[in-house]
Design a protein around this motif. Structure first.
Motif, PDB file in Angstrom:
ATOM      1  N   LEU A 162       0.887  -1.155   0.152  1.00  0.00           N
ATOM      2  CA  LEU A 162      -0.059  -0.056  -0.004  1.00  0.00           C
ATOM      3  C   LEU A 162       0.827   1.437   0.004  1.00  0.00           C
ATOM      4  O   LEU A 162       0.477   2.219  -0.859  1.00  0.00           O
ATOM      5  N   LEU A 163       1.970   1.097   0.671  1.00  0.00           N
ATOM      6  CA  LEU A 163       2.874   2.587   0.729  1.00  0.00           C
ATOM      7  C   LEU A 163       3.564   2.636  -0.452  1.00  0.00           C
ATOM      8  O   LEU A 163       3.346   3.664  -1.051  1.00  0.00           O
ATOM      9  N   ALA A 164       3.896   1.539  -1.374  1.00  0.00           N
ATOM     10  CA  ALA A 164       4.513   1.777  -2.479  1.00  0.00           C
ATOM     11  C   ALA A 164       3.428   2.084  -3.555  1.00  0.00           C
ATOM     12  O   ALA A 164       3.786   3.084  -4.365  1.00  0.00           O
ATOM     13  N   LYS A 165       2.308   1.721  -3.470  1.00  0.00           N
ATOM     14  CA  LYS A 165       1.128   2.209  -4.299  1.00  0.00           C
ATOM     15  C   LYS A 165       0.828   3.651  -4.151  1.00  0.00           C
ATOM     16  O   LYS A 165       0.791   4.429  -5.069  1.00  0.00           O
ATOM     17  N   ALA A 166       0.798   3.946  -3.020  1.00  0.00           N
ATOM     18  CA  ALA A 166       0.633   5.386  -2.608  1.00  0.00           C
ATOM     19  C   ALA A 166       1.818   6.384  -3.094  1.00  0.00           C
ATOM     20  O   ALA A 166       1.372   7.480  -3.667  1.00  0.00           O
ATOM     21  N   PHE A 167       2.872   5.775  -2.910  1.00  0.00           N
ATOM     22  CA  PHE A 167       4.209   6.456  -3.436  1.00  0.00           C
ATOM     23  C   PHE A 167       4.021   6.949  -4.728  1.00  0.00           C
ATOM     24  O   PHE A 167       4.137   7.817  -5.487  1.00  0.00           O
ATOM     25  N   HIS A 168       3.844   5.818  -5.637  1.00  0.00           N
ATOM     26  CA  HIS A 168       3.638   5.917  -7.291  1.00  0.00           C
ATOM     27  C   HIS A 168       2.766   6.686  -7.770  1.00  0.00           C
ATOM     28  O   HIS A 168       2.748   7.432  -8.485  1.00  0.00           O
ATOM     29  N   THR A 169       1.299   6.638  -6.930  1.00  0.00           N
ATOM     30  CA  THR A 169       0.197   7.270  -7.120  1.00  0.00           C
ATOM     31  C   THR A 169       0.550   8.906  -7.250  1.00  0.00           C
ATOM     32  O   THR A 169       0.062   9.564  -7.704  1.00  0.00           O
ATOM     33  N   ALA A 170       1.186   9.250  -5.811  1.00  0.00           N
ATOM     34  CA  ALA A 170       1.611  10.647  -5.480  1.00  0.00           C
ATOM     35  C   ALA A 170       2.710  11.049  -6.612  1.00  0.00           C
ATOM     36  O   ALA A 170       2.723  12.308  -6.922  1.00  0.00           O
ATOM     37  N   ASN A 171       3.120  10.337  -7.386  1.00  0.00           N
ATOM     38  CA  ASN A 171       4.214  10.693  -8.589  1.00  0.00           C
ATOM     39  C   ASN A 171       3.449  10.616  -9.710  1.00  0.00           C
ATOM     40  O   ASN A 171       4.297  10.791 -10.905  1.00  0.00           O
ATOM     41  N   GLY A 172       2.233  10.180  -9.730  1.00  0.00           N
ATOM     42  CA  GLY A 172       1.483  10.189 -10.997  1.00  0.00           C
ATOM     43  C   GLY A 172       1.248   9.203 -11.882  1.00  0.00           C
ATOM     44  O   GLY A 172       0.495   9.134 -12.870  1.00  0.00           O
ATOM     45  N   ASN A 173       2.030   8.044 -11.265  1.00  0.00           N
ATOM     46  CA  ASN A 173       1.599   6.865 -12.093  1.00  0.00           C
ATOM     47  C   ASN A 173       1.480   5.606 -10.999  1.00  0.00           C
ATOM     48  O   ASN A 173       2.789   5.063 -10.556  1.00  0.00           O
TER      49      ASN A 173
END
Length: 514
Positions: A162-173
């Motif tokens: 979930l942390l990894a997904k939130a990180f990538h989402t915050a970076n636009g992808n």
């Protein structure tokens, strides 16, 4: 050579038969295990207090005397195996001894009776334990931040992805795929799928490690992370771990490390130093808190600075007045993953273990665990097939390849081991090793205990050659013999069901319902 079970082992007397041990069958109307004083206040009808929520039918409940209840549960306890009775060689599980000092401090009145609704001002001791444990685990892992909330290893995996997904989402992808080696724990692909990712498998190389060429071909801008267990599930250290991290980072992907096997690294090397971005720990493995039937797990997740904003809330912080408190205002948090703050009793036990050992002691436990596994490897490699010749870490994986010529499989030998007084090793895992025999002694076991295990496995290997039927029909000394495992898995009976109300409860009917 032990003569304990040469030939056909004797059967152990059960004292009572299987059906007689069901507590409902001992029930007789009117029996009680207590006596209450006469009521000295007006009687109140429950229905007047609970209204329509009052249960009309209390169902069939057993009526027994105190001594019958005590004997029933004491007798059941003798059916169980426990770490206090002997060695648990379960590979990948790290079933180490739980020191009694840990249990003592977890039962201190101010801690055992602490309530999550207590105000912060009255919870400074509990908050201090959480903060100090967090600091210790951050230092041990080489990470920058941590959450203690996750309740188990698989829950930690879920939180980490979930942390990894939130990180990538915050970076636009948010990206689409998670890479998982074929030697991974089964929970890894399940976690990736639950978090909405596609799973792409990576084949291991001839040493059972990640194939760098395959990894380079697999990593692209759609890959969110690689979920890697290190040491791997075959008990070997990924010698190219820095290169693995570099390949991922070059494409913007993250390295998630499954910390289930941290018992081979603790005090020797830190995942944060060799490139891991996020990882979970199993307090119930590496740091000796009870698990399995002995208590709840705990799977804290540590991460690098780039993932800290997304950690679950609340987070323990130090206020300006010097007191500790809980901070909830984290705009990018993934939110709670656990009610309240985690399994607090496990935090106490893990911190007690860490402080009792200190840095040198933690390093020594790691060295002893690796030494014990390699001792077993050296003693048994002439009897069982060793599929990978890479150096073993905290566990060693053999296979049943030599024994299958006589129809004896890993599960048969694991069951036969029960006759020799040991819990079975982990059978048929990892899946990359057909007929796997996965053995992890941990640092808890003495040379004398290891020699007894070697003795038993030597005898079983001889039986597999000379009298395979005795192994294929094991265990012989347990109260229940071989079960229909397929039916037990697909149609488990998880609770007792009372017979229909019109049918009198008899031992025969109770046994049938059970």
């Amino acid at each position: 050579m032990s003569e304990k079970f040469v030939g056909t082992p004797r059967k152990v007397s059960t004292h009572v038969n299987q059906n007689e041990d069901l507590i409902f069958e001992k029930s007789s109307p009117g029996k009680k295990a207590y006596r209450l004083a006469e009521l000295d206040v007006p009687a109140v009808d429950a229905a007047s207090l609970l209204g329509e929520h009052t249960r009309k039918d209390l169902g069939v409940m057993p009526e027994l005397s105190e001594i019958e209840i005590i004997r029933h549960f004491t007798r059941l306890s003798t059916w169980n195996y426990a770490i206090d009775l002997g060695m648990y060689p379960l590979g990948s599980c790290t079933m180490k001894y739980n020191p009694r000092i840990n249990e003592l401090v977890s039962r201190l009145e101010g801690l055992a009776e602490a309530h999550p609704y207590q105000p912060e001002s009255l919870s400074q001791g509990a908050l201090g334990i959480m903060k100090l444990l967090s600091e210790c685990l951050i230092e041990i892992t080489g990470m920058d931040a941590i959450t203690l909330q996750p309740a188990a290893g698989a829950h930690g995996e879920f939180t980490g992805i979930l942390l990894a997904k939130a990180f990538h989402t915050a970076n636009g992808n948010p990206r689409k795929k998670i890479l998982i080696p074929d030697s991974a724990h089964g929970t890894n692909p399940a976690t990736a799928a639950v978090c909405g990712y596609q799973v792409a498998n990576l084949k291991s190389n001839a040493k059972g490690m990640v194939d760098l060429a395959e990894l380079e071909k697999a990593v692209d801008e759609d890959v969110a992370a690689l979920m890697l267990t290190n040491p791997s599930t075959i008990g070997v250290f990924e010698s190219d771990i820095h290169k693995i991290a570099d390949i991922l980072h070059a494409k913007g992907a993250l390295l998630y490390m499954d910390g289930a096997n941290m018992n081979a690294l603790c005090g020797k090397t830190r995942p944060g130093d060799f490139g891991a971005d996020v990882m979970h720990l199993n307090l119930h493995k590496t740091f000796s808190t009870p698990h399995g039937g002995g208590g709840p797990g705990s799977g804290p997740v540590a991460c690098k600075k780039i993932l800290e904003p997304f950690l679950p809330t609340p987070v323990v912080v130090e206020r300006e007045n010097g007191l500790l408190g809980l901070e909830y205002n984290r705009p990018q948090t993934v939110g709670r993953v656990r009610a309240w703050y985690g399994n607090f009793g496990m935090f106490i036990r893990a911190l007690a273990y860490i402080l009792a050992n200190g840095p040198d002691g933690l390093r020594q436990t790691t060295e002893d665990a690796v030494l014990n596994a390699n001792y077993l490897r050296a003693k048994l490699k002439h009897l069982f097939d060793l599929p990978f010749d890479a150096p073993s870490m905290h566990e060693v994986v053999f296979s049943d390849k030599r024994q299958t010529k006589n129809g004896v499989k890993t599960g048969d030998m694991g069951k036969r081991l029960i006759d020799y007084g040991f819990h079975a090793y982990t059978v048929s895992f990892p899946l990359v090793v057909p007929g796997a025999m996965m053995i992890e002694p941990t640092e808890s076991e003495s040379k004398e205990e290891l020699d007894l295990l070697v003795d038993a496995l030597e005898q079983i290997a001889r039986e597999a050659d000379e009298n395979p039927e005795i192994v294929k029909t094991a265990p012989h000394t347990t109260r229940l013999q071989r079960l229909d495992e397929t039916t037990a898995a697909r149609k488990p009976v998880l609770r007792w069901k009372a017979p229909a109300a019109a049918t009198p409860l008899t031992p025969d009917s109770a046994a049938k319902e059970w």
